[in-house]
Design a protein around this motif. Sequence first.
Motif, PDB file in Angstrom:
ATOM      1  N   VAL A 279      -7.796  12.524   0.455  1.00  0.00           N
ATOM      2  CA  VAL A 279      -7.539  11.338   1.276  1.00  0.00           C
ATOM      3  C   VAL A 279      -6.998  11.767   2.622  1.00  0.00           C
ATOM      4  N   LYS A 280      -7.204  10.933   3.602  1.00  0.00           N
ATOM      5  CA  LYS A 280      -6.609  11.145   4.913  1.00  0.00           C
ATOM      6  C   LYS A 280      -5.480  10.140   5.032  1.00  0.00           C
ATOM      7  N   LEU A 281      -4.261  10.650   5.175  1.00  0.00           N
ATOM      8  CA  LEU A 281      -3.095   9.791   5.273  1.00  0.00           C
ATOM      9  C   LEU A 281      -2.786   9.507   6.733  1.00  0.00           C
ATOM     10  N   PRO A 282      -2.224   8.332   7.009  1.00  0.00           N
ATOM     11  CA  PRO A 282      -1.893   8.003   8.396  1.00  0.00           C
ATOM     12  C   PRO A 282      -0.726   8.847   8.897  1.00  0.00           C
ATOM     13  N   ASP A 283      -0.574   8.908  10.202  1.00  0.00           N
ATOM     14  CA  ASP A 283       0.505   9.672  10.811  1.00  0.00           C
ATOM     15  C   ASP A 283       1.744   8.782  10.925  1.00  0.00           C
ATOM     16  N   THR A 284       2.327   8.422   9.768  1.00  0.00           N
ATOM     17  CA  THR A 284       3.527   7.593   9.707  1.00  0.00           C
ATOM     18  C   THR A 284       4.497   8.207   8.702  1.00  0.00           C
ATOM     19  N   ASP A 285       5.714   7.653   8.651  1.00  0.00           N
ATOM     20  CA  ASP A 285       6.714   8.164   7.711  1.00  0.00           C
ATOM     21  C   ASP A 285       6.494   7.664   6.293  1.00  0.00           C
ATOM     22  N   THR A 286       5.942   6.455   6.143  1.00  0.00           N
ATOM     23  CA  THR A 286       5.709   5.875   4.819  1.00  0.00           C
ATOM     24  C   THR A 286       4.372   5.153   4.790  1.00  0.00           C
ATOM     25  N   VAL A 287       3.848   4.997   3.579  1.00  0.00           N
ATOM     26  CA  VAL A 287       2.619   4.231   3.356  1.00  0.00           C
ATOM     27  C   VAL A 287       2.938   3.212   2.277  1.00  0.00           C
ATOM     28  N   SER A 288       2.506   1.977   2.485  1.00  0.00           N
ATOM     29  CA  SER A 288       2.770   0.894   1.539  1.00  0.00           C
ATOM     30  C   SER A 288       1.511   0.608   0.728  1.00  0.00           C
ATOM     31  N   PHE A 289       1.705   0.315  -0.566  1.00  0.00           N
ATOM     32  CA  PHE A 289       0.588   0.014  -1.454  1.00  0.00           C
ATOM     33  C   PHE A 289       0.827  -1.344  -2.131  1.00  0.00           C
ATOM     34  N   PRO A 290       0.566  -2.438  -1.436  1.00  0.00           N
ATOM     35  CA  PRO A 290       0.770  -3.750  -2.063  1.00  0.00           C
ATOM     36  C   PRO A 290      -0.069  -3.859  -3.340  1.00  0.00           C
ATOM     37  N   ALA A 291       0.502  -4.503  -4.356  1.00  0.00           N
ATOM     38  CA  ALA A 291      -0.178  -4.597  -5.652  1.00  0.00           C
ATOM     39  C   ALA A 291       0.020  -5.990  -6.233  1.00  0.00           C
ATOM     40  N   THR A 292      -0.910  -6.372  -7.091  1.00  0.00           N
ATOM     41  CA  THR A 292      -0.817  -7.633  -7.828  1.00  0.00           C
ATOM     42  C   THR A 292      -0.785  -7.291  -9.304  1.00  0.00           C
ATOM     43  N   GLN A 293       0.224  -7.822 -10.006  1.00  0.00           N
ATOM     44  CA  GLN A 293       0.391  -7.551 -11.437  1.00  0.00           C
ATOM     45  C   GLN A 293       0.113  -8.836 -12.203  1.00  0.00           C
ATOM     46  N   THR A 294      -0.811  -8.759 -13.176  1.00  0.00           N
ATOM     47  CA  THR A 294      -1.154  -9.914 -14.008  1.00  0.00           C
ATOM     48  C   THR A 294      -0.710  -9.633 -15.435  1.00  0.00           C
ATOM     49  N   TYR A 295       0.082 -10.549 -15.990  1.00  0.00           N
ATOM     50  CA  TYR A 295       0.616 -10.392 -17.343  1.00  0.00           C
ATOM     51  C   TYR A 295      -0.326 -11.015 -18.373  1.00  0.00           C
TER      52      TYR A 295
ATOM     53  N   ASP B 110       0.172 -13.440 -20.321  1.00  0.00           N
ATOM     54  CA  ASP B 110       0.211 -14.904 -20.299  1.00  0.00           C
ATOM     55  C   ASP B 110      -0.391 -15.480 -19.019  1.00  0.00           C
ATOM     56  N   ARG B 111      -1.090 -14.626 -18.282  1.00  0.00           N
ATOM     57  CA  ARG B 111      -1.788 -14.948 -17.031  1.00  0.00           C
ATOM     58  C   ARG B 111      -0.844 -15.217 -15.855  1.00  0.00           C
ATOM     59  N   ALA B 112       0.428 -14.909 -16.004  1.00  0.00           N
ATOM     60  CA  ALA B 112       1.358 -15.003 -14.879  1.00  0.00           C
ATOM     61  C   ALA B 112       1.026 -13.872 -13.902  1.00  0.00           C
ATOM     62  N   VAL B 113       1.101 -14.157 -12.626  1.00  0.00           N
ATOM     63  CA  VAL B 113       0.748 -13.194 -11.587  1.00  0.00           C
ATOM     64  C   VAL B 113       1.962 -12.976 -10.689  1.00  0.00           C
ATOM     65  N   VAL B 114       2.267 -11.703 -10.439  1.00  0.00           N
ATOM     66  CA  VAL B 114       3.345 -11.343  -9.514  1.00  0.00           C
ATOM     67  C   VAL B 114       2.743 -10.445  -8.444  1.00  0.00           C
TER      68      VAL B 114
END
Length: 117
Positions: free
Chosen positions: A10-26, A28-32
């Motif tokens: 992978v090619k990573l950006p030239d920053t201090d951190t990288v964020s990986f937003p995620a969606t979690q489905t349980y 019981d179909r609850a989504v966070v």
Amino acid sequence: MNSGCFRISVKLPDTDTVSFPATQTYADRAVVKWDQPTAPGGAEPEHPAPTLALAAGPTPQPTQHMIPTSSARPTATAAPPAQQPRTPADNTARVLGGAALLVGALGIGVALVARRT
């Protein structure tokens, strides 16, 4: 037989951190949604986005493990770690571990014999 290992590049950006937003489905179909940014110096949000801190690494040297890409720049791939020779401490640990297993097995054997009498 496939060992389950794979290589990624992978090619990573030239920053201090990288964020990986995620969606979690349980079940019981609850989504966070784990997508809230953490404010610098602020309190952590209820559902923070996972982040990866990046640090400068060694500059890859061209080796036989390079795979050419369409941009004519090689992309480095991970090579398996080299086997290190065993040290005396490693051998001592193995001998002590084996002796402990032997003593444990003898203890179980004695307990079983004593239980039958």
